[in-house]
Motif scaffolding. Structure first.
Motif: not given
Length: 267
Positions: A91-106
């Motif tokens: 769950h922790l790394y799923d949350r991290l992946n979402l953060q990096f995906q958002k960063l990539q989009k930005d």
């Protein structure tokens, strides 16, 4: 009545699953800390700090833990706990992946641009009073170049920044060449060690430490270059030494000085 009992039991189960033991960071905070650590690692690799990379990483991690008010012991305990609970770690790394995906989009949307912090020359002050160059020639015995700052030179929450260049020649006979920094508070000492590379090349070193916003600084002591034991023939050159007290201006009316900021951090 049975429905009410089942309802409360479900709430208790949900609550118990969402909590972590004392001394272990909650999932969101742990993810935020790891997110910034991974970003710091990436930035340090891009900057290509070379022989000073490990020291730079330690400084980055120290700053991030300081920012989130997390002790090293609690962070280590959290890493061990999440590693021992694969479902929580997932769950922790799923949350991290979402953060990096958002960063990539930005980043793709060009939402980020270089921003120069609001600083004035009064906010960033050169405090180095010693010579800016030291020569260690073969055949002359040395041990270290030490520096010292009194408590009145730095305030709570200041930043300590030291920059210098070092060339450690291959013919240097000393062992364990290193940089050492010690910040003494009342009843506590923070320290930082960085070992030098003996390859005859000029290397740039940048040492940054955020000072405690809650405790007064007693003294700041350090050694630009120290080796094991005394009576060691050293062959090295230290040059372009600078040390700054950074006060972090927050008022919006402060005059921005881009060249002043870039002079310190963009070398």
């Amino acid at each position: 009545m049975k429905t009410i009992i089942v309802y409360f039991a479900a709430i208790l189960l949900l609550f118990s699953c969402s909590t972590t033991p004392k001394g272990v960071l909650q999932e969101k905070k742990m993810a935020d800390v790891l997110y910034e650590m991974y970003l710091a690692d990436a930035c340090n690799m891009v900057k290509n700090y070379g022989a000073n990379l490990d020291s730079t990483k330690r400084q980055s991690y120290r700053y991030i833990l300081h920012k989130y008010d997390v002790s090293v012991a609690d962070f280590d305990s959290s890493m061990v706990w999440y590693s021992a609970h694969p479902d929580k770690q997932e769950h922790l790394y799923d949350r991290l992946n979402l953060q990096f995906q958002k960063l990539q989009k930005d980043v793709n949307a060009r939402k980020y641009k270089q921003i120069t912090p609001v600083l004035t020359e009064n906010d960033t002050v050169e405090v180095w009073q010693m010579p800016r160059r030291f020569d260690f020639t073969t055949g002359i015995i040395h041990n270290k170049v030490n520096f010292h700052f009194d408590r009145n030179q730095f305030q709570k929450g200041n930043g300590f920044l030291l920059t210098y260049k070092l060339k450690l020649n291959k013919e240097d006979k000393a062992e364990g060449n290193k940089f050492l920094l010690k910040v003494a508070y009342q009843g506590k000492t923070d320290s930082l060690v960085s070992y030098a590379k003996k390859d005859g090349q000029w290397l740039s070193y940048r040492v940054f430490m955020p000072l405690s916003p809650k405790t007064d600084v007693m003294t700041i002591d350090g050694w630009l270059l120290e080796c094991k034991g005394n009576n060691m023939p050293q062959s090295a050159v230290i040059a372009d030494v600078h040390c700054y007290r950074i006060a972090y201006a927050t008022h919006k009316g402060a005059k921005t000085s881009r060249s002043w900021w870039q002079k310190i951090f963009s070398k």
